[in-house]
Design an enzyme around this catalytic site. Sequence first.
Site, PDB file in Angstrom:
ATOM      1  N   CYS A   1       0.878  -1.328  -0.014  1.00  0.00           N
ATOM      2  CA  CYS A   1      -0.003   0.111   0.096  1.00  0.00           C
ATOM      3  C   CYS A   1       0.894   1.115   0.078  1.00  0.00           C
ATOM      4  O   CYS A   1       0.622   2.091  -0.688  1.00  0.00           O
ATOM      5  CB  CYS A   1      -0.802   0.035   1.094  1.00  0.00           C
ATOM      6  SG  CYS A   1      -0.357   0.166   3.003  1.00  0.00           S
TER       7      CYS A   1
ATOM      8  N   HIS B   1      -2.579   1.394   6.701  1.00  0.00           N
ATOM      9  CA  HIS B   1      -3.054   1.426   5.462  1.00  0.00           C
ATOM     10  C   HIS B   1      -3.194   2.735   4.843  1.00  0.00           C
ATOM     11  O   HIS B   1      -3.561   3.526   5.366  1.00  0.00           O
ATOM     12  CB  HIS B   1      -4.151   0.454   5.036  1.00  0.00           C
ATOM     13  CG  HIS B   1      -4.606   0.005   3.397  1.00  0.00           C
ATOM     14  ND1 HIS B   1      -3.827  -0.932   2.898  1.00  0.00           N
ATOM     15  CD2 HIS B   1      -5.414   0.546   2.779  1.00  0.00           C
ATOM     16  CE1 HIS B   1      -4.335  -0.977   1.572  1.00  0.00           C
ATOM     17  NE2 HIS B   1      -5.463  -0.101   1.579  1.00  0.00           N
TER      18      HIS B   1
ATOM     19  N   HIS C   1      -5.866   2.372  -4.531  1.00  0.00           N
ATOM     20  CA  HIS C   1      -4.836   1.512  -3.600  1.00  0.00           C
ATOM     21  C   HIS C   1      -4.397   0.164  -3.914  1.00  0.00           C
ATOM     22  O   HIS C   1      -5.059  -0.458  -4.816  1.00  0.00           O
ATOM     23  CB  HIS C   1      -5.412   1.679  -2.006  1.00  0.00           C
ATOM     24  CG  HIS C   1      -6.502   0.647  -1.938  1.00  0.00           C
ATOM     25  ND1 HIS C   1      -6.736   0.016  -0.719  1.00  0.00           N
ATOM     26  CD2 HIS C   1      -7.373   0.233  -2.930  1.00  0.00           C
ATOM     27  CE1 HIS C   1      -7.834  -0.755  -0.787  1.00  0.00           C
ATOM     28  NE2 HIS C   1      -8.229  -0.780  -2.093  1.00  0.00           N
TER      29      HIS C   1
END
Length: 344
Positions: free
Chosen positions: A259, A308, A320
């Site tokens: 991420c 994240h 993402h």
Amino acid sequence: MASHRRPKQPSRTRVTVLTTAAAAAVALSANVANAAPSEKPDKDEVKTKVDKLYQEAEQATEKLDGAQEKQKELQKEINSLQDNVARGQDALNQLRDGLGSMASAQYRTGGIDPSVALFLSSNPDDFLDKASAMDQLTAQQAESLKKVQEKQRSLAQQRSEASAKLKDLADTRTKLASKKKEVQSKLGAAQKLLNTLTAQEKAALATQDQQRATRADERVDLGTTKAASGRAAAAFAAAQSVIGSPYAYSHSGPSSFDCSGLTSWAYAQADVTIPRTSQAQANAGTRIYSQSDLQVGDLVIFYGDQHHVGLYAGNGQVLHAPHTGAFVRYESIGNMPFQFGVRI
């Protein structure tokens, strides 16, 4: 003649114990035979457990990324210190050589008391010139000695710093190995759970995961959606160019990403350097706590521990790298616990 004794009969108590044990064994066998086999978890239970393991793996991945970044920084600092020490040692050796040469010259010319030398000199003016030069030589020698001492202190400090950083590097490498093992363990456990599913169940889970991704006709159009800045737009466009690339832990492009690897890579394509991990990226700019104030290219931080991150894509979406087994994609910002945005 040998005597014949009657065999000893087992006691009533012993017979009772043996009989009871045998009966219990038979009953236990019957129960085991008749017991229903342990139920296999259904696909929804497996998905819940796998999702949790993926989250834990991503948490460990961000710490792994942080340890890798620290290792790189420490190695650069150590290399610089070691170069400085090497150059400083060369300079110190030259100072010592110069000091030695001056000392030798002084020894060769300073064997007679100056007043006697002046009395015996056939050319007093020439002697006075030499005596003045000797005074200057002594002053220069003292200055050189001072430089030697300063250089020695500086080298000792740099060596001490290098030694401390080398220890820190060793500790970081140990942490790196531990976090890598933790990530692999979580992913291995997730895969083991997935392997308990039938092919049909796996296909159903894949479809369910794909449904989390935003449909193509809902995706953002940069031509009509405002970006946070020109460079934010460039970073977002770079991320769009790698849609479909696989998630891979501790990767930051150009063909696979985790991420924070995606977001740091995307901004690097716009000539903007941001930190490598999601937790560090959370502090890399101005925080935006209202989703309605987010603009395209803003970072979006998820989960309470900020493990994240994605790029805001407009229309309530984020672009993402989700998790192991998934690909870079659009997804609703509401699918994960939003914390805040960060405008670089």
